[in-house]
Scaffold this motif. Structure first.
Motif, PDB file in Angstrom:
ATOM      1  N   ARG A 202       3.703  -0.216   8.580  1.00 48.89           N
ATOM      2  CA  ARG A 202       2.848  -0.694   7.381  1.00 48.89           C
ATOM      3  C   ARG A 202       1.480  -0.302   7.881  1.00 48.89           C
ATOM      4  N   GLY A 203       0.509  -0.378   7.045  1.00 50.39           N
ATOM      5  CA  GLY A 203      -1.015  -0.122   7.531  1.00 50.39           C
ATOM      6  C   GLY A 203      -1.300   1.250   7.997  1.00 50.39           C
ATOM      7  N   VAL A 204      -2.158   1.286   8.928  1.00 52.89           N
ATOM      8  CA  VAL A 204      -2.313   2.622   9.583  1.00 52.89           C
ATOM      9  C   VAL A 204      -1.186   3.354  10.192  1.00 52.89           C
ATOM     10  N   PHE A 205      -0.551   2.315  10.916  1.00 54.68           N
ATOM     11  CA  PHE A 205       0.601   2.797  11.602  1.00 54.68           C
ATOM     12  C   PHE A 205       1.591   3.448  10.452  1.00 54.68           C
ATOM     13  N   GLY A 206       2.020   2.564   9.319  1.00 58.74           N
ATOM     14  CA  GLY A 206       3.036   3.189   8.761  1.00 58.74           C
ATOM     15  C   GLY A 206       2.560   4.465   7.788  1.00 58.74           C
ATOM     16  N   SER A 207       1.104   4.538   7.530  1.00 59.59           N
ATOM     17  CA  SER A 207       0.746   5.817   6.754  1.00 59.59           C
ATOM     18  C   SER A 207       0.906   7.047   7.795  1.00 59.59           C
ATOM     19  N   HIS A 208       0.870   6.786   9.068  1.00 62.04           N
ATOM     20  CA  HIS A 208       0.875   7.769  10.051  1.00 62.04           C
ATOM     21  C   HIS A 208       2.415   8.085  10.115  1.00 62.04           C
ATOM     22  N   VAL A 209       3.277   7.115   9.951  1.00 66.85           N
ATOM     23  CA  VAL A 209       4.739   7.384  10.248  1.00 66.85           C
ATOM     24  C   VAL A 209       5.373   7.915   8.858  1.00 66.85           C
ATOM     25  N   ALA A 210       4.740   7.602   7.809  1.00 66.70           N
ATOM     26  CA  ALA A 210       5.088   8.252   6.460  1.00 66.70           C
ATOM     27  C   ALA A 210       4.875   9.749   6.416  1.00 66.70           C
ATOM     28  N   LEU A 211       3.737   9.979   6.882  1.00 66.44           N
ATOM     29  CA  LEU A 211       3.424  11.399   7.044  1.00 66.44           C
ATOM     30  C   LEU A 211       4.269  12.171   8.079  1.00 66.44           C
ATOM     31  N   LEU A 212       4.527  11.301   9.073  1.00 66.49           N
ATOM     32  CA  LEU A 212       5.352  12.130  10.317  1.00 66.49           C
ATOM     33  C   LEU A 212       6.797  12.243   9.778  1.00 66.49           C
ATOM     34  N   LEU A 213       7.260  11.370   8.922  1.00 66.67           N
ATOM     35  CA  LEU A 213       8.732  11.830   8.296  1.00 66.67           C
ATOM     36  C   LEU A 213       8.652  12.966   7.616  1.00 66.67           C
ATOM     37  N   ARG A 214       7.628  13.171   6.787  1.00 69.05           N
ATOM     38  CA  ARG A 214       7.457  14.400   6.073  1.00 69.05           C
ATOM     39  C   ARG A 214       7.441  15.568   6.768  1.00 69.05           C
ATOM     40  N   ARG A 215       6.707  15.561   7.785  1.00 69.57           N
ATOM     41  CA  ARG A 215       6.547  16.736   8.975  1.00 69.57           C
ATOM     42  C   ARG A 215       7.984  17.017   9.284  1.00 69.57           C
ATOM     43  N   LEU A 246       7.985   5.110   2.144  1.00 77.78           N
ATOM     44  CA  LEU A 246       7.722   5.673   3.594  1.00 77.78           C
ATOM     45  C   LEU A 246       8.113   7.315   3.680  1.00 77.78           C
ATOM     46  N   LEU A 247       9.439   7.443   3.020  1.00 76.17           N
ATOM     47  CA  LEU A 247      10.174   8.530   3.370  1.00 76.17           C
ATOM     48  C   LEU A 247       9.461   9.795   2.317  1.00 76.17           C
ATOM     49  N   GLY A 248       9.155   9.348   1.252  1.00 74.96           N
ATOM     50  CA  GLY A 248       8.397  10.412   0.171  1.00 74.96           C
ATOM     51  C   GLY A 248       9.587  11.006  -0.586  1.00 74.96           C
ATOM     52  N   ALA A 249      10.648  10.430  -0.709  1.00 76.85           N
ATOM     53  CA  ALA A 249      11.686  10.698  -1.453  1.00 76.85           C
ATOM     54  C   ALA A 249      12.600   9.630  -1.772  1.00 76.85           C
ATOM     55  N   PRO A 250      13.255   9.649  -2.964  1.00 71.90           N
ATOM     56  CA  PRO A 250      14.134   8.416  -3.311  1.00 71.90           C
ATOM     57  C   PRO A 250      15.162   7.719  -2.621  1.00 71.90           C
ATOM     58  N   CYS A 251      15.066   6.730  -2.669  1.00 68.56           N
ATOM     59  CA  CYS A 251      15.960   5.964  -1.771  1.00 68.56           C
ATOM     60  C   CYS A 251      16.860   4.723  -2.514  1.00 68.56           C
ATOM     61  N   GLU A 252      18.197   4.668  -2.233  1.00 69.56           N
ATOM     62  CA  GLU A 252      18.935   3.665  -2.937  1.00 69.56           C
ATOM     63  C   GLU A 252      18.789   2.416  -2.093  1.00 69.56           C
ATOM     64  N   ALA A 253      18.911   1.353  -2.466  1.00 71.89           N
ATOM     65  CA  ALA A 253      18.750   0.095  -1.772  1.00 71.89           C
ATOM     66  C   ALA A 253      20.092  -0.898  -1.799  1.00 71.89           C
ATOM     67  N   GLU A 470       2.369  19.338  -1.642  1.00 75.92           N
ATOM     68  CA  GLU A 470       2.735  18.258  -2.727  1.00 75.92           C
ATOM     69  C   GLU A 470       3.299  16.942  -1.944  1.00 75.92           C
ATOM     70  N   SER A 471       4.399  17.331  -0.966  1.00 81.89           N
ATOM     71  CA  SER A 471       4.826  16.099  -0.115  1.00 81.89           C
ATOM     72  C   SER A 471       3.765  15.376   0.566  1.00 81.89           C
ATOM     73  N   PHE A 472       2.689  16.002   0.915  1.00 78.40           N
ATOM     74  CA  PHE A 472       1.662  15.235   1.833  1.00 78.40           C
ATOM     75  C   PHE A 472       0.714  14.685   0.910  1.00 78.40           C
ATOM     76  N   GLY A 473       0.998  14.747  -0.391  1.00 80.08           N
ATOM     77  CA  GLY A 473      -0.132  13.846  -1.200  1.00 80.08           C
ATOM     78  C   GLY A 473      -0.764  14.567  -2.376  1.00 80.08           C
ATOM     79  N   GLY A 474      -0.277  15.731  -2.597  1.00 78.09           N
ATOM     80  CA  GLY A 474      -0.735  16.541  -3.735  1.00 78.09           C
ATOM     81  C   GLY A 474      -2.318  16.717  -3.758  1.00 78.09           C
TER      82      GLY A 474
END
Length: 802
Positions: A202-215, A246-253, A470-474
């Motif tokens: 979450r927060g800054v760490f979560g934002s970094h990880v979200a982009l890291l997973l896209r990478r 977080l992933l940038g793709a649809p997830c089932e729950a 597009e995956s990094f924020g358009g």
């Protein structure tokens, strides 16, 4: 394990009995309990093993005692096996590990060339999960760790031979993706990626990880892989939306928990006021949460109850362990040896030794930071003590869930309130703890302070293309890229954007937002490395003269050298602790949103905050201040986001409908309202009061009026101020209620004093703070009746829902 601990397991309603034990000795009529709740056990919902599960995997799990899986485990595993990204969001100790072990191990068994990656937010959790998988002994599974503790000699073997790598976001960022050409064998057959405890991102760490997973997904696709992601968390609101963001793709729950859960007793505990002691500016002082927790932990250890005490800070964990050992040494010296502290900053070998002792039961009582909130899979704990609200309900229930982790063991959870506005509010409003849903995960991958360094890393790994943006924020990503091109950080070519330097940027990008390389704490006489401190915290924690605790031993800092990243210390046992003080100024860079009312404006925008540690207080364990010592440390500048409100002079003064405040009272009134607002914002945003800060002034140069600011503590913001802006009415109602409900006469740490106030909590006007909030809430539309009677439950629920 002690005989006493063994006997406890066969006692009915053990949680209640343990609570009675820790209450023994409290004088009649002076009970610190504000609320007690008995949570009933939950029955199991087992199902049959799925037909697709590989026989060797099922045999290994059955051999481990898992005769039949729970319903949610099979449901989540089936989604993953069918190729759908999935998040399993069920309770602590509900067996989420099996939900991803079943499809991953089956895939590795069916296809010997398949690979998988496991990511944990802490090394302890990754090491524990690796032990679990290795202990199954499934043929053909070569599981290995690849993190900062992995010896260099082993790293080549992991790249060449491991088919399930256990790592963390930091190592993925610095060790795998920048060297992806060396990981071709692993990446081209990457079938699964497990993201454990995803609520921590979450927060800054979560934002970094979200982009890291896209990478990661982009690089895997380069080599022809399209891995399935399995995310897990015990505590996350709207898990499908949070995991998808977080992933940038649809997830089932998968959210319906089919595992059994033991009953537990949850107690809310407010330490008593101390007689004949005064804090800053004559304020009443409560017995500290740490001291109270140390006594409770000692009582639990005497009973043979395996217990964890979660404490907010590293220093607090050390002091709590010391206090418990001191009490136990007077009862049974052998028991004192079964209590220890555990926290971040320890060396790897120290962490591993303590983790083994906790898991085996060799240690009965452990005072820990949130470093053990996730880590080791500790089964059968009898009690958990939470010393101070950990910032979010998600973290609170994660910590509480450590207790009662076996079906037949009722457990005790005690929440001990700190002298803090939020803690005081929560123990007197039990439904805000026990009945509210956990918070939504707050992250913003389009934050330019996060997006630019991540795009730099992505471009250095593989040229950026319009499709990948597009995956990094358009549009947000395109704007950042164009600015980087203008500064010649990137070069535009017909087929994309290229990194221009020969040096990779990864080492300079700190995904945890701590501001750079760790400051190393070294004992000057011996040259021994004791631990590390985040650079952003160094001026506060290891300034010259600061008391630094490590493994129960105290040291005093001789010198802090920020340029070399060193804090030199010597061993000493002073009878005081230290608290840093700073000064702060704030200026408005840009207003993003604004709501205007009659005499009040509420704004969200970008601000520049300049702060400087200028001294520290020395305090006795009682809280009494010994003296104030000046310091000269460099100023730090932060560009971030803030929420603020302004109040006209007419509303503050004696005009009809005004607050009736004379000009001399206005600074103290605003200061009190600011402190309490900072303390209560974590009710509405997934943050801790140490993630945010504030400034108040009777006349601000940019607004021209009396103004109260609350700002995010991270560059570019982390979404916390945005949540405050969107929930401003229920947030300020709760703030007003917390101040007014406190029984102190003129302000104390439970309502308007702050432990990190750079002005030494002076001036503060408690009554004035209530008056300011009354006029603000009256103008923005909250009725006086609802304010006075705290009718904010409906609004607060809406504010905390995603």
């Amino acid at each position: 394990m002690s005989v006493g601990c063994a006997k406890l397991r066969h006692v009915a309603n053990q949680g209640r009995r343990l609570l009675d034990r820790v209450l023994a000795g409290v004088p009649a009529g002076e009970s610190p309990l504000t609320h007690t709740e008995e949570q009933p056990p939950r029955p199991a919902q087992p199902v049959e093993w799925p037909a697709w599960a590989a026989d060797p995997v099922v045999s290994a799990l059955v051999g481990r005692g898992v005769t039949r899986p729970w319903r949610h485990q099979v449901e989540a595993a089936a989604h993953a096996w069918s190729g759908s990204h999935v998040v399993v969001a069920t309770g602590t100790a509900s067996g989420k590990s099996l939900a991803y072990q079943l499809p991953v191990l089956s895939a590795l068994t069916v296809d010997p060339k398949a690979t998988a990656l496991y990511l944990a937010p802490t090394k302890a959790l990754g090491a524990d999960q690796l032990r679990s998988v290795s202990g199954l002994g499934v043929p053909g599974v070569r599981a290995a760790s690849f993190d900062g503790d992995t010896p260099m000699a082993e790293r080549d073997w992991v790249r060449a031979h491991a088919n399930w790598v256990f790592s963390n976001p930091d190592m993925l960022h610095r060790g795998v993706l920048p060297n992806h050409a060396r990981w071709i064998r692993f990446l081209r057959r990457l079938s699964y990626v497990v993201v454990d405890e995803c609520h921590t991102y979450r927060g800054v760490f979560g934002s970094h990880v979200a982009l890291l997973l896209r990478r990661l997904r982009r690089v895997a696709q380069l080599y022809g892989a399209d891995p399935v992601f399995v995310l897990a968390s015990a505590t996350v609101a709207d898990p499908a939306a949070s995991a998808s963001a977080l992933l940038g793709a649809p997830c089932e729950a998968v959210t319906e928990d089919g595992s059994p859960r033991a009953g537990r007793t949850v107690a809310l505990w407010e330490p008593p006021l101390l007689d004949d002691l005064e804090g800053e500016n004559g304020a009443p002082v409560r017995r500290s949460a740490g001291a109270e927790t140390a006594r409770i932990l000692a009582d639990l250890v005497v009973e043979g109850a395996r217990s964890l005490a979660f404490v907010r800070s590293r220093v607090g964990a050390e002091l709590t362990a010391l206090g418990a050992r001191r009490v136990l040494s007077e009862v049974d010296p052998s028991l004192a040896e079964r209590v220890a502290a555990y926290r971040g900053g320890y060396l790897p070998e120290e962490r591993r030794s303590l983790e083994r002792a906790v898991s085996s039961g060799e240690l009965l009582g452990v005072a820990t930071t949130n470093a053990l909130e996730l880590g080791v899979d500790i089964v059968g704990l009898d009690a958990v003590v939470v010393a101070g609200f950990p910032g979010t309900l998600a973290s609170f229930w994660q910590q509480a869930g450590r207790a009662g982790r076996t079906e037949d063991t009722d457990a005790l959870v005690v929440f001990v309130a700190r002298d803090d506005p939020l803690d005081t509010y929560l123990v007197h409003n039990p439904s805000a703890v026990l009945d509210k849903p956990v918070e939504a995960t707050v992250l913003d991958p389009t934050n330019p302070y996060v997006l630019e360094p991540q795009l730099a890393c992505a471009a250095a790994e593989l040229p950026l293309t319009p499709e990948s943006l597009e995956s990094f924020g358009g549009d947000a990503a395109l704007a950042v890229v164009e600015d980087m091109v203008a500064r010649r950080v990137l070069r535009r070519r017909p087929n994309g954007w290229y990194w221009t330097s020969h040096d990779r940027p990864h080492a300079s990008v700190d995904i945890r937002g701590s501001g750079g390389e760790q400051v190393v704490v070294v004992e000057a006489d011996s040259g021994r490395m004791l631990g590390t401190v985040d650079p952003g915290s160094a001026c506060w924690q290891v300034h010259s003269g600061a008391v630094y605790l490590h493994q129960g031993e105290s040291y005093v800092v001789d010198e802090l050298d920020l340029d070399s990243g060193l804090a030199m210390v010597h061993a000493e046992k002073p009878d005081w602790t230290t608290t840093a003080r700073d000064t702060k100024d704030i200026s408005v860079v840009r207003v993003l949103e604004k709501r205007s009312f009659d005499g009040v404006t509420v704004c969200l925008g970008e601000v520049e905050v300049t702060s400087q540690v200028v001294g520290y207080l020395r305090k006795l364990p009682s809280g009494q201040v010994v003296d104030s010592v000046p310091l000269s440390l460099p100023a730090q500048t932060l560009v971030t986001r803030a929420v603020w409100y302004t109040v006209s002079a007419e509303l503050l003064g004696s005009a009809p409908g005004g607050a009736g405040l004379a000009p001399a009272r206005v600074p103290g009134a605003l200061h009190a309202a600011e402190h309490a607002a900072i303390g209560l914002l974590p009710l509405f945003a997934t943050c801790d009061r140490w993630d945010i800060g504030g400034v108040s002034t009777a006349l601000h140069q940019d607004t021209g009026e009396a103004t109260v600011f609350v700002h995010d503590g991270h560059p570019g913001g982390a979404g916390f101020a945005d949540r405050g802006f969107n929930a401003v009415v229920p947030w300020l109602v709760a703030t007003r209620e917390a101040i007014a409900a406190c029984a102190c006469p003129a302000g104390c740490p439970s309502c308007v004093q702050s432990p990190k106030c750079g002005n030494g909590n002076d001036p503060l006007d408690k009554a004035g703070g209530v008056a300011v909030l009354d006029v603000v809430l009256g103008v923005v539309g909250e009725s006086r009746h609802d304010v006075r009677h705290g009718r904010v439950d409906q609004d607060r629920s809406a504010a905390t829902r995603p």
